[in-house]
Write a protein that holds these residues in place. Structure first.
Motif, PDB file in Angstrom:
ATOM      1  N   LEU A   1      11.632  46.140  38.627  1.00 39.85           N
ATOM      2  CA  LEU A   1      11.928  47.056  37.528  1.00 39.85           C
ATOM      3  C   LEU A   1      11.272  46.601  36.242  1.00 39.85           C
ATOM      4  CD1 LEU A   1      13.449  49.524  36.457  1.00 39.85           C
ATOM      5  CD2 LEU A   1      15.438  48.047  36.096  1.00 39.85           C
ATOM      6  N   ILE A   2      11.354  45.307  35.940  1.00 40.02           N
ATOM      7  CA  ILE A   2      10.727  44.783  34.730  1.00 40.02           C
ATOM      8  C   ILE A   2       9.214  44.946  34.792  1.00 40.02           C
ATOM      9  CG2 ILE A   2      10.292  42.685  33.390  1.00 40.02           C
ATOM     10  CD1 ILE A   2      13.113  41.748  34.267  1.00 40.02           C
ATOM     11  N   ALA A   3       8.625  44.602  35.944  1.00 39.68           N
ATOM     12  CA  ALA A   3       7.167  44.693  36.088  1.00 39.68           C
ATOM     13  C   ALA A   3       6.678  46.132  36.021  1.00 39.68           C
ATOM     14  CB  ALA A   3       6.737  44.061  37.412  1.00 39.68           C
ATOM     15  N   SER A   4       7.486  47.083  36.509  1.00 38.43           N
ATOM     16  CA  SER A   4       7.046  48.475  36.555  1.00 38.43           C
ATOM     17  C   SER A   4       7.407  49.266  35.308  1.00 38.43           C
ATOM     18  CB  SER A   4       7.654  49.180  37.776  1.00 38.43           C
ATOM     19  OG  SER A   4       9.062  49.240  37.671  1.00 38.43           O
ATOM     20  N   SER A   5       8.254  48.714  34.431  1.00 41.23           N
ATOM     21  CA  SER A   5       8.733  49.484  33.282  1.00 41.23           C
ATOM     22  C   SER A   5       7.597  49.894  32.355  1.00 41.23           C
ATOM     23  CB  SER A   5       9.794  48.696  32.516  1.00 41.23           C
ATOM     24  OG  SER A   5       9.321  47.412  32.159  1.00 41.23           O
ATOM     25  N   ALA A   6       6.634  49.001  32.124  1.00 43.09           N
ATOM     26  CA  ALA A   6       5.496  49.369  31.276  1.00 43.09           C
ATOM     27  C   ALA A   6       4.679  50.483  31.919  1.00 43.09           C
ATOM     28  CB  ALA A   6       4.612  48.147  31.007  1.00 43.09           C
TER      29      ALA A   6
ATOM     30  N   GLN B   1      17.611  39.347  25.177  1.00 49.20           N
ATOM     31  CA  GLN B   1      18.751  38.589  25.675  1.00 49.20           C
ATOM     32  C   GLN B   1      19.172  38.971  27.096  1.00 49.20           C
ATOM     33  OE1 GLN B   1      20.074  35.956  24.105  1.00 49.20           O
ATOM     34  NE2 GLN B   1      18.466  36.265  22.561  1.00 49.20           N
ATOM     35  N   ASP B   2      18.818  40.176  27.552  1.00 52.35           N
ATOM     36  CA  ASP B   2      19.201  40.569  28.905  1.00 52.35           C
ATOM     37  C   ASP B   2      18.122  41.435  29.535  1.00 52.35           C
ATOM     38  OD1 ASP B   2      19.586  43.344  28.171  1.00 52.35           O
ATOM     39  OD2 ASP B   2      21.540  42.807  27.366  1.00 52.35           O
ATOM     40  N   VAL B   3      18.309  41.737  30.812  1.00 53.29           N
ATOM     41  CA  VAL B   3      17.312  42.484  31.583  1.00 53.29           C
ATOM     42  C   VAL B   3      17.032  43.844  30.967  1.00 53.29           C
ATOM     43  CG1 VAL B   3      16.870  43.610  33.789  1.00 53.29           C
ATOM     44  CG2 VAL B   3      17.803  41.296  33.753  1.00 53.29           C
ATOM     45  N   TRP B   4      18.076  44.550  30.555  1.00 48.04           N
ATOM     46  CA  TRP B   4      17.873  45.920  30.092  1.00 48.04           C
ATOM     47  C   TRP B   4      17.156  45.977  28.747  1.00 48.04           C
ATOM     48  CZ3 TRP B   4      17.792  49.402  33.521  1.00 48.04           C
ATOM     49  CH2 TRP B   4      18.550  49.239  34.685  1.00 48.04           C
ATOM     50  N   GLN B   5      17.358  44.962  27.891  1.00 51.41           N
ATOM     51  CA  GLN B   5      16.579  44.899  26.653  1.00 51.41           C
ATOM     52  C   GLN B   5      15.099  44.711  26.965  1.00 51.41           C
ATOM     53  OE1 GLN B   5      18.243  41.738  24.303  1.00 51.41           O
ATOM     54  NE2 GLN B   5      20.061  42.901  23.698  1.00 51.41           N
ATOM     55  N   LEU B   6      14.815  43.837  27.928  1.00 48.59           N
ATOM     56  CA  LEU B   6      13.421  43.599  28.303  1.00 48.59           C
ATOM     57  C   LEU B   6      12.807  44.850  28.921  1.00 48.59           C
ATOM     58  CD1 LEU B   6      11.051  41.708  28.522  1.00 48.59           C
ATOM     59  CD2 LEU B   6      12.007  40.806  30.657  1.00 48.59           C
ATOM     60  N   VAL B   7      13.550  45.532  29.779  1.00 45.32           N
ATOM     61  CA  VAL B   7      13.047  46.768  30.385  1.00 45.32           C
ATOM     62  C   VAL B   7      12.741  47.801  29.309  1.00 45.32           C
ATOM     63  CG1 VAL B   7      13.695  48.754  31.812  1.00 45.32           C
ATOM     64  CG2 VAL B   7      14.152  46.428  32.627  1.00 45.32           C
ATOM     65  N   ALA B   8      13.644  47.931  28.311  1.00 47.36           N
ATOM     66  CA  ALA B   8      13.436  48.914  27.245  1.00 47.36           C
ATOM     67  C   ALA B   8      12.180  48.604  26.437  1.00 47.36           C
ATOM     68  CB  ALA B   8      14.660  48.955  26.331  1.00 47.36           C
ATOM     69  N   LEU B   9      11.970  47.326  26.103  1.00 46.65           N
ATOM     70  CA  LEU B   9      10.782  46.955  25.327  1.00 46.65           C
ATOM     71  C   LEU B   9       9.501  47.129  26.136  1.00 46.65           C
ATOM     72  CD1 LEU B   9      11.951  43.771  23.379  1.00 46.65           C
ATOM     73  CD2 LEU B   9      11.327  45.997  22.425  1.00 46.65           C
ATOM     74  N   ARG B  10       9.539  46.764  27.413  1.00 46.82           N
ATOM     75  CA  ARG B  10       8.354  46.948  28.262  1.00 46.82           C
ATOM     76  C   ARG B  10       8.054  48.432  28.455  1.00 46.82           C
ATOM     77  NH1 ARG B  10       5.118  42.889  28.459  1.00 46.82           N
ATOM     78  NH2 ARG B  10       4.238  43.764  30.365  1.00 46.82           N
ATOM     79  N   LEU B  11       9.107  49.241  28.518  1.00 45.77           N
ATOM     80  CA  LEU B  11       8.916  50.684  28.611  1.00 45.77           C
ATOM     81  C   LEU B  11       8.228  51.208  27.358  1.00 45.77           C
ATOM     82  CD1 LEU B  11       9.694  53.120  30.486  1.00 45.77           C
ATOM     83  CD2 LEU B  11      11.701  53.404  29.037  1.00 45.77           C
ATOM     84  N   ALA B  12       8.674  50.742  26.185  1.00 46.73           N
ATOM     85  CA  ALA B  12       8.056  51.166  24.929  1.00 46.73           C
ATOM     86  C   ALA B  12       6.610  50.681  24.830  1.00 46.73           C
ATOM     87  CB  ALA B  12       8.876  50.636  23.750  1.00 46.73           C
ATOM     88  N   LEU B  13       6.348  49.461  25.305  1.00 47.39           N
ATOM     89  CA  LEU B  13       4.963  48.971  25.329  1.00 47.39           C
ATOM     90  C   LEU B  13       4.097  49.837  26.237  1.00 47.39           C
ATOM     91  CD1 LEU B  13       5.388  45.089  25.380  1.00 47.39           C
ATOM     92  CD2 LEU B  13       3.959  46.380  23.780  1.00 47.39           C
ATOM     93  N   GLY B  14       4.692  50.310  27.329  1.00 45.60           N
ATOM     94  CA  GLY B  14       3.963  51.210  28.215  1.00 45.60           C
ATOM     95  C   GLY B  14       3.574  52.505  27.520  1.00 45.60           C
ATOM     96  N   LEU B  15       4.442  53.007  26.632  1.00 42.66           N
ATOM     97  CA  LEU B  15       4.091  54.205  25.853  1.00 42.66           C
ATOM     98  C   LEU B  15       2.826  53.949  25.040  1.00 42.66           C
ATOM     99  CD1 LEU B  15       7.601  55.267  24.486  1.00 42.66           C
ATOM    100  CD2 LEU B  15       6.307  56.401  26.289  1.00 42.66           C
TER     101      LEU B  15
ATOM    102  N   GLY C   1       6.321  53.677  31.274  1.00 47.10           N
ATOM    103  CA  GLY C   1       6.025  54.079  29.900  1.00 47.10           C
ATOM    104  C   GLY C   1       4.660  54.710  29.762  1.00 47.10           C
ATOM    105  N   ILE C   2       3.678  54.203  30.511  1.00 43.30           N
ATOM    106  CA  ILE C   2       2.333  54.785  30.466  1.00 43.30           C
ATOM    107  C   ILE C   2       2.370  56.236  30.929  1.00 43.30           C
ATOM    108  CG2 ILE C   2       0.006  54.655  31.447  1.00 43.30           C
ATOM    109  CD1 ILE C   2       0.377  51.628  31.609  1.00 43.30           C
ATOM    110  N   PHE C   3       3.204  56.537  31.913  1.00 39.62           N
ATOM    111  CA  PHE C   3       3.334  57.908  32.400  1.00 39.62           C
ATOM    112  C   PHE C   3       3.721  58.843  31.257  1.00 39.62           C
ATOM    113  CE2 PHE C   3       6.110  61.322  33.903  1.00 39.62           C
ATOM    114  CZ  PHE C   3       5.289  61.949  34.822  1.00 39.62           C
ATOM    115  N   VAL C   4       4.727  58.471  30.501  1.00 42.29           N
ATOM    116  CA  VAL C   4       5.188  59.313  29.397  1.00 42.29           C
ATOM    117  C   VAL C   4       4.168  59.303  28.256  1.00 42.29           C
ATOM    118  CG1 VAL C   4       7.049  59.697  27.729  1.00 42.29           C
ATOM    119  CG2 VAL C   4       7.581  58.853  30.025  1.00 42.29           C
ATOM    120  N   GLY C   5       3.670  58.116  27.910  1.00 38.72           N
ATOM    121  CA  GLY C   5       2.724  58.001  26.805  1.00 38.72           C
ATOM    122  C   GLY C   5       1.446  58.772  27.032  1.00 38.72           C
ATOM    123  N   GLY C   6       0.922  58.720  28.262  1.00 39.27           N
ATOM    124  CA  GLY C   6      -0.308  59.450  28.565  1.00 39.27           C
ATOM    125  C   GLY C   6      -0.134  60.949  28.418  1.00 39.27           C
TER     126      GLY C   6
END
Length: 441
Positions: A71-76, A118-132, A79-84
């Motif tokens: 999930l962490i590796a794929s979150s970015a 601090q936790d998995v979901w914060q990291l997922v959210a930031l990686r998702l935003a980086l993917g955008l 994000g690319i899907f939405v950003g593109g």
């Protein structure tokens, strides 16, 4: 008409004896545009590559399961899907420069925010935003580079986006290998460094004259050409589109096939690529290779050599021939690895080496085909759609790969991965257009 591909051939002078702007000799603006775009490509590769080494450090602290790592590796990639999809259309509506430039400010901020996870979901959210933010690079970066490029050698230039990406991806693994600490947050935040450098470059780049011309802002387009190319060049007439470009224009009766193919060939290339390259360490262990610094260096060298070879092949081969042959080779390689796991070690490693060389070479065309297929009015929208569509497979495979390998084993997983190049090969034989040497419109 949303998609127009004009015939190649000798340049046509206008009534004043001027040549088309894409026939200009090498200018400073060409170098600046290449540096600004390829800096983003390096950054994209780095952001997506650094997560692998970081996860190897974060696993113990955060007690990450196989699905959590996926999930962490794929979150970015999600994000690319939405950003593109979203930002490509914004760049067609409001201009390349504002979207393309200030996107880097988001990269810098989001990179630094990873220091405070601090936790998995914060990291997922930031990686998702980086993917955008990465999605902007795929949608807008290749459009900017295409619109500032010369017609001759355009394929090699656009293909170098893949080299930049591969350099960034490889650099991330080198940084991860050399890093002696255990602060994985700091490792993730190092992406702020290439982001700052690229941001400075982009602030000096003007709006593309082709976009200005397509929006009817001819005086501004003429001023950019006069200043950066010379008064002896002109912008060919571009059919003015609707006031706001719409994704619906990609799927008319005339255009749907090429639009769909632009996303599908990319979809088929990146599915196995991102899964295998993100989880390189467990893949190597499954092959019986003990992970070490020297092995990493050799593999990285093979990848970069492949990306350079792909750029040269794009210059020599037709676009259609390139995509068909690379799909065929990757298909045979993955089938060989999946169906014959008990083959002698030198055969297994040889096949894996071929994949490590050919896959980055094949990726070069991802940044060439879409910008050549779509016209100026919907180019960023079309490229954004293609990038977004491709990330469905990239995110899906990256998310599932740790679980697939754990559940079915390495050989069965690679056999499943062979379905992607098989589909790509069939679609390319049926639908792949030829766009080499075309004047962009």
């Amino acid at each position: 008409m949303a998609i127009a591909i004009l015939s190649g051939g000798p340049a046509v002078r206008d009534a004043q004896g001027r040549l088309p702007v894409d026939e200009a000799p090498l200018k400073t603006i060409h170098v600046l545009a290449a540096a600004a775009v390829l800096g983003g490509a390096v950054l994209d590769g780095y952001v997506l590559g650094i997560v692998g080494p970081a996860l190897s450090l974060a696993g113990n602290e955060m007690q990450l399961s196989a699905l959590a790592q996926g999930l962490i590796a794929s979150s970015a990639l999600i994000g690319i899907f939405v950003g593109g999809l979203f930002f490509g259309n914004l760049a067609d509506r409001f201009g390349r420069r504002p979207v393309f430039g200030w996107n880097l400010a988001a990269f810098i901020l989001l990179s630094l925010m990873q220091l405070f996870v601090q936790d998995v979901w914060q990291l997922v959210a930031l990686r998702l935003a980086l993917g955008l933010a990465v999605g902007v690079e795929y949608a807008v970066g290749s459009s900017v580079l295409a619109e500032f490029s010369r017609r001759r050698g355009r394929g090699m230039l656009l293909g170098s986006f893949s080299i930049g990406w591969q350099v960034g991806f490889t650099l991330a693994f080198i940084v991860g290998a050399l890093y002696q600490g255990d602060n994985w947050r700091m490792l993730l935040a190092t992406s702020a460094v290439p982001a700052i450098i690229t941001f400075v470059l982009r602030m000096t780049l003007p709006e593309t004259p082709m976009w200005l011309q397509a929006r009817g802002r001819k005086a501004e387009a003429r001023a950019v050409v006069d200043r950066h190319f010379g008064k002896e060049f002109y912008i060919p007439e571009i059919e003015l589109g609707a006031e706001h470009a719409s994704p619906r224009e990609l799927f008319t009766a005339r255009t749907w096939r090429q639009s769909l193919y632009s996303g599908l060939f990319w979809f088929c290339q990146v599915g196995p690529f991102f899964g295998i390259f993100t989880f390189m360490m467990p893949v190597l262990q499954s092959l019986g290779v003990e992970e070490s610094g020297s092995v990493d260096m050799w593999l990285n060298a093979i990848q970069i050599a492949g990306a350079f070879a792909g750029m040269l092949l794009l210059h020599w081969m037709s676009r259609r021939g390139f995509v068909i042959w690379t799909f065929a080779i990757i298909l045979l390689t993955l089938l060989g690895l999946g169906l014959f796991p008990q083959a002698p070690a030198w055969i297994v490693l040889g096949l894996f080496g071929i994949y490590m060389f050919v896959a980055p070479a094949a990726n070069d065309i991802q940044y060439v085909y879409p910008p050549e297929i779509f016209d100026t009015h919907v180019r960023a929208t079309g490229v954004g759609f293609s990038a977004a569509f491709s990330r469905i497979s990239a995110a899906g495979v990256t998310f599932l790969l740790p679980w697939l390998m754990q559940t079915f084993g390495f050989s069965a997983t690679l056999t499943m991965m062979a379905g992607f190049p098989l589909l790509g090969l069939v679609l390319s034989i049926m639908w792949a257009p030829e766009t080499k040497g075309k004047h962009l419109s």
